[in-house]
Design an enzyme around this catalytic site. Structure first.
Site, short mmCIF file in Angstrom:
data_model
loop_
_atom_site.label_atom_id
_atom_site.label_comp_id
_atom_site.label_asym_id
_atom_site.label_seq_id
_atom_site.Cartn_x
_atom_site.Cartn_y
_atom_site.Cartn_z
N LYS A 1 3.25 4.61 -2.03
CA LYS A 1 3.73 3.03 -2.07
C LYS A 1 3.04 2.12 -3.64
O LYS A 1 2.47 1.96 -3.94
CB LYS A 1 2.59 2.52 -0.82
N GLY B 1 -6.93 -7.60 4.59
CA GLY B 1 -8.18 -7.89 4.79
C GLY B 1 -8.18 -9.18 5.47
O GLY B 1 -9.44 -9.30 6.02
N GLY C 1 -2.15 -8.02 6.82
CA GLY C 1 -3.00 -9.56 7.65
C GLY C 1 -2.47 -8.72 9.17
O GLY C 1 -3.38 -9.74 10.27
#
Length: 271
Positions: free
Chosen positions: A113, A174, A201
């Protein structure tokens, strides 16, 4: 009629999430940071039913420190697909270096990622740096799942260059604000040929369900689970939210309209 667990399992297997040619029955991906300890990490991961778990190479010990507890002891590679990520990187060079370290520590693991952040205040992605890092990693044989903004044009660009999944933010990392621009996410989904996974989010199970109802292929989250009062229970709630949202998307919702429509019409009454 009682629920049939076997039928539920068969339905999920028949609708797998496919990333880089590998099928997964769970569409909820979870992070491993911010938990109280490794035991809570393990319990929450199991409660979420996650099969892909992200590991921040710069923050998690997966063998760098031989004398410290190893995350792989509670999340073994033979049970989970480990997704090393470049969290905390602010330049393309740092992200590439971190991804290569993760590959080395995980015996040649190619799936990664990628995230390259723009600044410490917003944690929004630095798109030019992310493009640079993605090009380098793809050329180096990595299978890149890329964290990006909710810009449909950039999502298409990352897909075209060879990323195996595109992961637009729903809101700042966050923040727990949920999906701020659903039409952007919908546009990305409608035009994509690779998996689209909302990343960052999400705050609660309804946010996860909305992402899936929009047609996203999956959701990745960490803070929403680890930061909850009861992370293990929240992980289970997120699992159900993802499953419900996916089922609703596949079922096809009724169109929205301002006028009423009786569920029991007057035509065909017996008396």
């Amino acid at each position: 009629m009682r629920d049939n667990p076997r039928m539920d399992t068969l339905e999920r297997i028949a609708d797998p999430l496919v990333i880089a040619g590998k099928a997964y029955r769970s569409r909820l991906l979870t992070g491993t940071g911010k938990f109280a300890d490794f035991e809570q990490t393990r319990l929450a991961t199991e409660s979420a039913g996650a099969q892909i778990v992200t590991i921040a190479i710069r923050r998690s010990n997966i063998g760098q420190d031989k004398d410290a507890p190893n995350l792989l002891d509670v999340l073994p590679p033979d049970r989970y697909t480990l997704l090393p990520n470049t969290a905390g990187c602010y330049t393309a060079a740092d992200a590439v270096r971190t991804a290569r370290l993760g590959r080395e520590l995980l015996d040649g693991h190619a799936l990664v990622k990628l995230e390259v952040l723009g600044d410490q205040q917003t944690l929004h992605p630095d798109i030019p740096a992310t493009l640079e890092a993605a090009a380098t990693l793809i050329a180096d044989g990595f299978q890149v799942m890329v964290y990006t903004s909710d810009d449909p044009i950039m999502a298409r660009r990352f897909e075209q260059m060879g990323c195996v999944a595109v992961m637009p933010l729903a809101a700042p990392i966050g923040s727990g604000l949920g999906i701020r621009n659903p039409y952007n996410i919908l546009t990305i989904v409608e035009n994509a040929k690779v998996p689209i996974l909302v990343d960052a989010g999400v705050g609660t199970a309804s946010d996860a369900a909305i992402a899936m109802e929009l047609g996203c292929d999956g959701v990745l989250m960490n803070t929403a689970i680890a930061g909850a009062k009861d992370p293990v229970r929240m992980a289970h709630a997120m699992k159900l939210g993802v499953q419900a949202g996916r089922a609703a998307f596949l079922a096809g919702r009724i169109p929205k309209k301002r006028s009423a429509s009786a569920s029991s019409p007057i035509e065909g009454l017996f008396f």
